[in-house]
Design a protein around this motif. Sequence first.
Motif, PDB file in Angstrom:
ATOM      1  N   VAL A 178       0.709  19.256 -22.159  1.00 15.70           N
ATOM      2  CA  VAL A 178       0.456  20.606 -22.657  1.00 15.70           C
ATOM      3  C   VAL A 178      -0.226  20.497 -24.020  1.00 15.70           C
ATOM      4  N   TRP A 179      -1.414  21.107 -24.104  1.00 16.86           N
ATOM      5  CA  TRP A 179      -2.178  21.131 -25.359  1.00 16.86           C
ATOM      6  C   TRP A 179      -2.067  22.525 -25.967  1.00 16.86           C
ATOM      7  N   LEU A 180      -1.498  22.594 -27.151  1.00 13.57           N
ATOM      8  CA  LEU A 180      -1.321  23.839 -27.895  1.00 13.57           C
ATOM      9  C   LEU A 180      -2.357  23.877 -29.014  1.00 13.57           C
ATOM     10  N   HIS A 181      -3.215  24.899 -28.989  1.00 12.03           N
ATOM     11  CA  HIS A 181      -4.307  24.975 -29.962  1.00 12.03           C
ATOM     12  C   HIS A 181      -4.278  26.315 -30.686  1.00 12.03           C
ATOM     13  N   HIS A 182      -4.551  26.257 -31.996  1.00  8.66           N
ATOM     14  CA  HIS A 182      -4.648  27.481 -32.804  1.00  8.66           C
ATOM     15  C   HIS A 182      -5.958  27.473 -33.576  1.00  8.66           C
ATOM     16  N   ASN A 213      -3.633  28.615 -25.577  1.00  4.67           N
ATOM     17  CA  ASN A 213      -4.641  28.920 -26.593  1.00  4.67           C
ATOM     18  C   ASN A 213      -4.135  30.008 -27.535  1.00  4.67           C
ATOM     19  N   LEU A 214      -3.842  29.601 -28.760  1.00  4.60           N
ATOM     20  CA  LEU A 214      -3.484  30.559 -29.800  1.00  4.60           C
ATOM     21  C   LEU A 214      -4.662  30.772 -30.750  1.00  4.60           C
ATOM     22  N   GLY A 215      -5.876  30.736 -30.201  1.00  6.56           N
ATOM     23  CA  GLY A 215      -7.028  31.189 -30.961  1.00  6.56           C
ATOM     24  C   GLY A 215      -6.936  32.692 -31.118  1.00  6.56           C
TER      25      GLY A 215
END
Length: 399
Positions: A178-182, A213-215
């Motif tokens: 799991v890749w979590l990105h902000h 994706n927390l963009g």
Amino acid sequence: MRTDEHHWTTTPVTTPITADLVRGALELERTEDGVLPHRLPARARAQCADPQLAQAESQPSGVRLAFRTRATAVELDTRPTKRVYTGAPPRPDGVYDLLVDGRPAGQGSVAGGNTLTIDMAAGTTELTAGPIGTLSFTGLPGGEKDVEIWLPHNETTELVALRTDAPVRPAPQRGRKVWLHHGSSISHGSDAAGPTTTWPARAAALGGVELINLGLGGSALLDPFTARTLRDTPADLISVKIGINLVNADLMRMRAFGPAVHGFLDTVREGHPTVPLLVVSPILCPIHEDTPGPGAIDLDAFSAGKLVLRATGDPAERASGKLTLTTIREELARIVGQRRAEDPNLHYLDGRDLYGQADFAELPLPDQLHPDAATHHRIGERFARLAFAADGPLDPHRT
């Protein structure tokens, strides 16, 4: 495949839309007619009344329905919220992407829904309620298959009903990291062609990882509640892209910036002390490289149907601590270098390695800030090559 309403030859199977069918959302809010995916939990949302943040986190970038089924026809009822900008041409409807066994299999849009009218000159908004619409995909291949419906990355989408011509069950987990990105609106998806072609979605597909994706458009501002959200979200790989919103919002000075970055990373590390964590500085943005914010919209160009952004600060203000992309990159590199002495799983990536001067010459930023669809592809491919490669900072195969 058709995306108008399907005429059923058998009684359709209606499946409640529950959390085990939804990926990429951190919370589902129960509504009168269905559920509304959120990318920030209620506790975080309660700590900031900014309408920009509320709009961004409710737009389901990276959120998808994922199920296994023998169905050849799938119908999804939703209530989108369309944005209308006073004095500007109509925006296109949000795009839904259909994947079957991981491969593109169709696209569609949903008409109707709520309308959010935004008057940029007056600084006002007005929400008008609207009807539920239907997305329909037919002619899917027979047999057991994994189906994903990626929701529009830039259109708030209430999920109302899922109907199929065969039973569905949650898609099995494939053991992917799991890749979590902000990040900012660029990570959110800005002007990508669809939800699976935002640069994070493209990178995740190439890297074989599950994206959260927390963009958050306009809202990558080192907010403590965002750091706590990252801290509390299970993840195997984490990246945070920091900088552009701090400049174009003119939010803080250098004195506050360094400690804020340290505090943000400290909070993330409380929940993920050894997870690979990649700090990414801004991609090239010439208007803000050496000119501080705030950023502003050229209203004359906007009234003519063209979005153009400009920097309104004075380069001389850098001496008093106003932030530019150049000074932010220098400080981020320094901070990561300092912290790596005690945190070997912390890494730094210069955003200009994803999109730099040569790229700007070939693929300029249409509004001087946001990448277009082709540039999203390029950034996603470069991120996958630099971050997810063997022995890269976010190598998903490293044990």
